[in-house]
Design an enzyme around this catalytic site. Structure first.
Site, PDB file in Angstrom:
ATOM      1  N   CYS A   1      -4.564  10.804  -6.838  1.00 11.74           N
ATOM      2  CA  CYS A   1      -3.154  10.988  -7.208  1.00 11.74           C
ATOM      3  C   CYS A   1      -2.428   9.688  -7.540  1.00 11.74           C
ATOM      4  CB  CYS A   1      -2.432  11.765  -6.122  1.00 11.74           C
ATOM      5  SG  CYS A   1      -3.220  13.359  -5.851  1.00 11.74           S
TER       6      CYS A   1
ATOM      7  N   HIS B   1       6.514   9.142  -3.202  1.00 15.92           N
ATOM      8  CA  HIS B   1       5.339   9.968  -3.471  1.00 15.92           C
ATOM      9  C   HIS B   1       5.652  11.382  -2.964  1.00 15.92           C
ATOM     10  CE1 HIS B   1       1.286  10.929  -4.437  1.00 15.92           C
ATOM     11  NE2 HIS B   1       0.939  11.191  -3.197  1.00 15.92           N
TER      12      HIS B   1
ATOM     13  N   HIS C   1       3.182  18.877  -7.750  1.00 17.93           N
ATOM     14  CA  HIS C   1       2.426  17.626  -7.676  1.00 17.93           C
ATOM     15  C   HIS C   1       1.431  17.595  -8.832  1.00 17.93           C
ATOM     16  CE1 HIS C   1       0.305  14.206  -6.484  1.00 17.93           C
ATOM     17  NE2 HIS C   1      -0.014  14.498  -5.236  1.00 17.93           N
TER      18      HIS C   1
END
Lengths: 184, 85, 398
Positions: C159, C292, C326
């Site tokens: 990620c 994040h 996400h």
């Protein structure tokens, strides 16, 4: 390539550290056994090793031999920049196999965590307490030499005195690793 | 219960890929996580899968697993009481 | 020589818009793109997702690619965003420039492989899709459709991939290897990683609630976000006015666990400290943090602890993942662009779905869009499995 302090290569079941053959097994030895025998030869006590996927085991073992002369302090700020070609395909396939049979469908979390190629860097960092910059690049196998040179040029010398760079790959039972310890 | 403890040890060695380890190496009363066998959160999930697959016990909340997976003994006791297969 | 890294083009596609202007509208209205699964062919309809609201056929149409072309969704999303970024930076002929492409992806062509997996095993009907399975093939697919770059590579650090693409690109500019770089990431939803995250029991059955005491996991999304970066000197030479600047970045390893963040957020803290050090800024000069903020119990606590260790008080902070979901490997690119859009329009974007403060933390995220709020510098965090943590600081034009 300049400033290479140590170099290690493992392929064809031969471990070559600083140009010297350190350990070898017969070609017919299965890879998993070759890895565990090398682990035992190094007299390591790190049970987590056995749970790693082949790519992580390969990187872990090479890093173990390459970094064993460094102190904890020297390792802390180290950078790890690696490249590979077939990514985590080995674990991807194993994970896919846990979800491809509808009557026995149990996706395995411990396999899933290895379906990312950069986990090998994580495993090395956890083992050696390395908190520096890290990156994993994907490149075709024929570009190996060039990507290692690119990684070498990429190292920024900040607080770190060392960097671990190199190439590793594991695909269809074929593996190889070339790691270099670079000193500022 | 003794059989179940042995069975669990074998299962754990298999599902967590503890290559080269034998059931005798695991103390059924030692903590599975942290200092004992050194399992982590991913292994806990693997144990949840094992519970469902082998014993028909569904655990929806990973936090619930923490108490059940304290040791092999606590795990065996929970399975004995709740197993559906 | 002025070595400031200028950003001169942005391209984005995600659940909240197929281009930059649609994205800005959604962001201004806090309109989430998360909803019921429409395009991903999964049985797990209990999980909401942030899908790009276009089928593969519609994406091909938008890309002006023949419907018979063998190409995956990750690549298609990437092509659209890269083209938008190139257009804004006024780069028409790639071949005329010393320009590279560094693209982050981890899922690659998996969505086609899972669709045709049994065909691969049993017949030769769809074997062409094998060639586009790997991550590198996605980057090459983007190259085929957007031009002949003099350097291209793929970054795969889960990620944080897109953020690391930006870091590598900036390093290559500073070292003089390239004049311009297209950096960012792309990722489509797949059953493979949805199931994987599900086995880790970190998917929320309701839209994710980052930084909420009762957060219960991730909502997955998909998309692509790319930026054109070049040295300020080069931008001036081309007569292009930079949108903003990359003033600092740092990457650090958490060295704690394959997938979990450390309880003290050490890796996150180190990454933010390195970025601040490079920028020469003090913590109090950061006007906004785009976190994040995945919505998992573990990430938000760990990241929050790291943030409050470094910043006293904590500046306005939000996670935009409750809008887009996400977008995994694309997240760094997508969310830097969302933050730049907010910066250029002088507002602080809301942390949607937030209600209750996390007990262990001393700050709350932004509860509603704060308009007329200039941002001079913002910090973006992007963390990946493997303990790979990156922080980037972007500064407005002065």
């Amino acid at each position: 390539m300049h400033n290479v302090q140590r170099a290690i290569t493992i392929r064809n079941h031969q471990v070559i550290l600083q140009g010297e053959l350190l350990f070898q097994r017969d070609q017919s030895t299965p890879n998993a056994r070759f890895f565990s025998e090398l682990y035992k030869e190094l007299k390591l006590t790190y049970p987590k090793f056995f749970k790693m996927d082949p790519l992580a085991k390969l990187g872990f073992l090479a890093a173990e031999l390459l970094l064993n002369s460094l102190s904890a302090e020297e390792k802390e700020e180290m950078k790890i920049l690696l490249a590979c070609s077939h990514s985590s395909i080995e674990s991807d396939t194993m994970f896919q196999n846990t979800i491809s049979d509808e009557s026995n469908y149990y996706p395995s979390p411990s396999l899933f965590v290895y379906t990312l190629p950069n986990i090998v860097i994580g495993e090395i960092a956890i083992r050696h307490r390395i908190y520096g910059e890290n990156g994993l690049y994907l490149t075709p196998p024929n570009n190996k030499k060039s990507i290692i040179e690119t990684l070498h040029k990429q190292i920024k010398w900040e607080d770190n005195r060392y960097a671990l760079i190199g190439y590793l790959d594991y695909y269809k039972n074929k593996y190889e690793v070339d790691f270099y310890l670079i000193h500022s | 219960m003794k059989d179940l403890v042995l069975e669990l040890k074998k299962e754990i060695i298999e599902v967590l890929n503890f290559e080269g380890m034998t059931p005798e190496d695991i103390d059924e009363n030692a903590p599975l996580f942290g200092d004992g066998l050194g399992l982590d959160s991913i292994d806990a999930l693997e144990l949840i899968v094992l519970m469902e697959k082998k014993y028909g016990i569904k655990l929806a909340d990973p936090n619930q697993g923490r108490e059940i997976f304290a040791s092999i003994t606590t795990m065996a006791a929970y399975i004995k009481e709740h197993r559906t297969k | 020589m002025n070595q400031r890294i200028a950003i001169t083009g942005l391209g984005i596609i995600s659940a909240i818009g197929n281009n930059r202007s649609e994205t800005l509208q959604s962001l201004l209205q806090s309109r989430s793109g998360i909803g019921k699964m429409q395009y991903l062919n999964s049985v797990h309809h209990e999980f909401p997702v942030g899908e790009v609201k276009l089928s593969d056929a519609e994406l091909k149409d938008l890309c002006q690619i023949d419907s018979q072309t063998i190409i995956g969704r990750t690549t298609l999303l990437g092509i659209l965003a890269v083209r938008e970024a190139l257009k804004e930076a006024k780069i028409e002929q790639i071949e005329e420039h010393k320009i590279g492409l560094i693209s982050g992806t981890t899922v690659g062509g998996m969505e086609k492989s899972e669709q045709y997996y049994f065909d691969f095993l049993h017949n030769d009907l769809h074997n062409q899709y094998i060639n586009i399975h790997d991550c590198g093939a996605c980057t090459e697919g983007i190259v085929e459709q957007t031009g002949n770059y003099c350097f291209c590579t793929t970054i795969s650090t889960a990620c944080s991939s897109a953020a690391n693409a930006l870091i590598m690109g900036a390093n290559m500019l500073k070292a003089g290897y390239l004049d311009m770089v297209v950096v960012g990431g792309t990722e489509c939803l797949t059953k493979f990683h949805l199931n994987g995250f599900n086995t880790l029991m970190i998917l929320d059955k309701t839209p994710c609630k980052p930084f909420d005491q009762n957060r219960n996991g991730i909502t997955l999304g998909e998309g692509a976000g790319y930026l054109i970066i070049e040295t300020e000197e080069h931008a001036v030479k081309r007569n292009i006015k930079p949108i903003c600047f990359v003033s600092g970045y740092g990457n650090a390893c958490d060295a704690y666990h394959q997938t979990a963040s450390s309880p003290d957020g050490k890796g996150a803290l180190l990454a933010m400290q390195k970025a601040l050090k490079m920028s020469g800024l003090k913590p109090q000069e950061i006007d906004y943090i785009n976190a994040h903020g995945t919505g998992t119990h573990n990430n938000d606590l760990s990241e929050g602890i790291a943030v409050q260790q470094l910043f006293t008080p904590v500046p306005p902070i939000s996670s935009t993942k409750a809008l887009t979901g996400h977008t995994t490997s694309a997240a760094g690119g997508v969310e830097i662009i969302l933050s730049i859009l907010a910066m250029k329009n002088q507002f602080l974007p809301q942390n949607l779905n937030y209600q209750n403060k996390i007990e262990e933390l001393n700050f709350e995220p932004i509860k509603s869009n704060m308009l007329n709020h200039p941002i001079q510098h913002f910090l973006k965090n992007s963390f990946g499995f493997g303990g790979n943590n990156s922080s980037i600081i972007i500064s407005n034009n002065v």
